[in-house]
Write an enzyme that holds these catalytic residues in place. Structure first.
Site, PDB file in Angstrom:
ATOM      1  N   CYS A 116     -27.514  -4.113 -97.328  1.00  0.00           N
ATOM      2  CA  CYS A 116     -26.979  -2.939 -96.625  1.00  0.00           C
ATOM      3  C   CYS A 116     -25.602  -3.253 -96.038  1.00  0.00           C
ATOM      4  O   CYS A 116     -24.657  -2.470 -96.181  1.00  0.00           O
ATOM      5  CB  CYS A 116     -27.969  -2.505 -95.538  1.00  0.00           C
ATOM      6  SG  CYS A 116     -27.491  -0.982 -94.717  1.00  0.00           S
ATOM      7  N   CYS A 117     -25.457  -4.444 -95.412  1.00  0.00           N
ATOM      8  CA  CYS A 117     -24.150  -4.834 -94.861  1.00  0.00           C
ATOM      9  C   CYS A 117     -23.116  -4.980 -95.985  1.00  0.00           C
ATOM     10  O   CYS A 117     -21.948  -4.645 -95.797  1.00  0.00           O
ATOM     11  CB  CYS A 117     -24.256  -6.146 -94.084  1.00  0.00           C
ATOM     12  SG  CYS A 117     -25.030  -5.992 -92.466  1.00  0.00           S
ATOM     13  N   CYS A 199     -23.935  -1.296 -85.909  1.00  0.00           N
ATOM     14  CA  CYS A 199     -24.551  -0.022 -86.311  1.00  0.00           C
ATOM     15  C   CYS A 199     -25.730   0.316 -85.388  1.00  0.00           C
ATOM     16  O   CYS A 199     -26.402  -0.578 -84.869  1.00  0.00           O
ATOM     17  CB  CYS A 199     -25.060  -0.130 -87.738  1.00  0.00           C
ATOM     18  SG  CYS A 199     -23.752  -0.340 -88.949  1.00  0.00           S
ATOM     19  N   CYS A 202     -29.247  -1.269 -85.882  1.00  0.00           N
ATOM     20  CA  CYS A 202     -29.262  -2.737 -85.873  1.00  0.00           C
ATOM     21  C   CYS A 202     -28.711  -3.331 -84.586  1.00  0.00           C
ATOM     22  O   CYS A 202     -28.442  -4.542 -84.522  1.00  0.00           O
ATOM     23  CB  CYS A 202     -28.458  -3.269 -87.051  1.00  0.00           C
ATOM     24  SG  CYS A 202     -29.093  -2.734 -88.630  1.00  0.00           S
ATOM     25  N   CYS A 227     -22.701 -10.195 -90.513  1.00  0.00           N
ATOM     26  CA  CYS A 227     -22.880  -9.209 -91.571  1.00  0.00           C
ATOM     27  C   CYS A 227     -22.201  -9.651 -92.859  1.00  0.00           C
ATOM     28  O   CYS A 227     -22.285  -8.984 -93.869  1.00  0.00           O
ATOM     29  CB  CYS A 227     -22.323  -7.867 -91.121  1.00  0.00           C
ATOM     30  SG  CYS A 227     -20.660  -7.981 -90.504  1.00  0.00           S
TER      31      CYS A 227
HETATM   32 FE1  SF4 Z   1     -26.685  -1.626 -92.587  1.00  0.00          FE
HETATM   33 FE2  SF4 Z   1     -27.461  -2.512 -90.198  1.00  0.00          FE
HETATM   34 FE3  SF4 Z   1     -25.587  -3.858 -91.615  1.00  0.00          FE
HETATM   35 FE4  SF4 Z   1     -25.065  -1.474 -90.489  1.00  0.00          FE
HETATM   36  S1  SF4 Z   1     -25.533  -3.434 -89.435  1.00  0.00           S
HETATM   37  S2  SF4 Z   1     -24.484  -2.104 -92.494  1.00  0.00           S
HETATM   38  S3  SF4 Z   1     -27.010  -0.378 -90.771  1.00  0.00           S
HETATM   39  S4  SF4 Z   1     -27.759  -3.566 -92.116  1.00  0.00           S
END
Ligand code: SF4
Length: 232
Positions: A116-117, A199, A202, A227
């Site tokens: 996701c990151c 985010c 998170c 991340c």
């Molecule tokens: Fe995805 Fe969480 Fe990374 Fe944001 S912090 S990009 S929501 S995993």
């Protein structure tokens, strides 16, 4: 000695303003600043607006941000008369990921969280940095165990350009004293116990005595808490 070591030697003992001034003159038109909307990056925004307003500033909108992030973008633009560029992820990659792994995939495993990151942060960052030779970041050595061996100047092996950390030696107190004395606009999440801005799903507020990055991916071990944007 490598160019990076030479730069670190040359800039040792310089103030954050002197470091920004040096890169602004040596890399004119090839320098950009990634503002993640936390306190440190607001300090750097203030310095850039004093030193050289032509340095482009951008932020990443992952699509999972806190509402407070949008209001600090707006307030910063208004105060300094600038226009922070908002860089979004590739929607096709986001849609494919969500279809395959679900909307809240990051809670399922470290691999999913890193995916996701990668999709929401690293890919758009790469595009935002394309064409530049240097990017400025607000990293501080004392922020976490993953940052304590970082230098003023680093080579970013993922994005292939120089990364500059003008606040690397600063303490948390230095940051907040600068914000108070210069009336720098800051993210209101800091007033709600958020010491590091990430985010919404998170990031949580921290308790007294907790590490300042304890609220980021709180379900993971400290050594995983990056991340990928600031990997050594
Ligand atoms: Fe995805 Fe969480 Fe990374 Fe944001 S912090 S990009 S929501 S995993």
């Amino acid at each position: 000695m490598s160019d990076i070591s030479l730069l670190n030697q040359q800039l040792k003992g310089k103030t954050a303003e002197e470091i920004i001034t040096f890169f602004s003159s040596q890399y004119k038109g090839k320098l950009t600043f990634a503002n993640s909307l936390g306190a440190e990056d607001q300090v750097i925004t203030h310095m850039i607006c004093d030193i050289d307003k032509s340095i482009p500033i951008f932020t990443l909108d992952t699509g999972r941000m806190f509402p407070e992030n949008y209001s600090i973008i707006e307030r910063t633009n208004q105060k300094y008369g600038i226009n922070i560029k908002v860089q979004f992820p590739n929607h096709l990659l986001v849609e494919e990921m969500v279809e395959k792994y679900g909307i809240n995939l990051f809670y399922d495993s470290i691999e999913n969280r890193k995916l996701c990151c990668a999709v929401r942060k690293m890919e758009p960052l790469k595009r935002a940095l394309s064409g530049y030779d240097v990017w400025i970041c607000g990293l501080r050595r004392s922020q976490s165990m993953t940052r304590n061996n970082m230098n003023i100047v680093e080579w970013d092996t993922i994005n292939n350009l120089i990364k500059v950390n003008p606040l690397i030696e600063w303490s948390n107190e230095d940051v907040w004293s600068f914000i108070e004395t210069r009336h720098v606009p800051y993210n209101k999440l800091h007033d709600k116990g958020f010491t590091s801005i990430g985010c919404l799903p998170c990031t949580r507020a921290i308790e007294t005595g907790e590490d300042i990055r304890a609220g980021r991916w709180w379900w993971e071990n400290p050594e995983h808490k990056e991340c990928g944007l600031h990997k050594k």
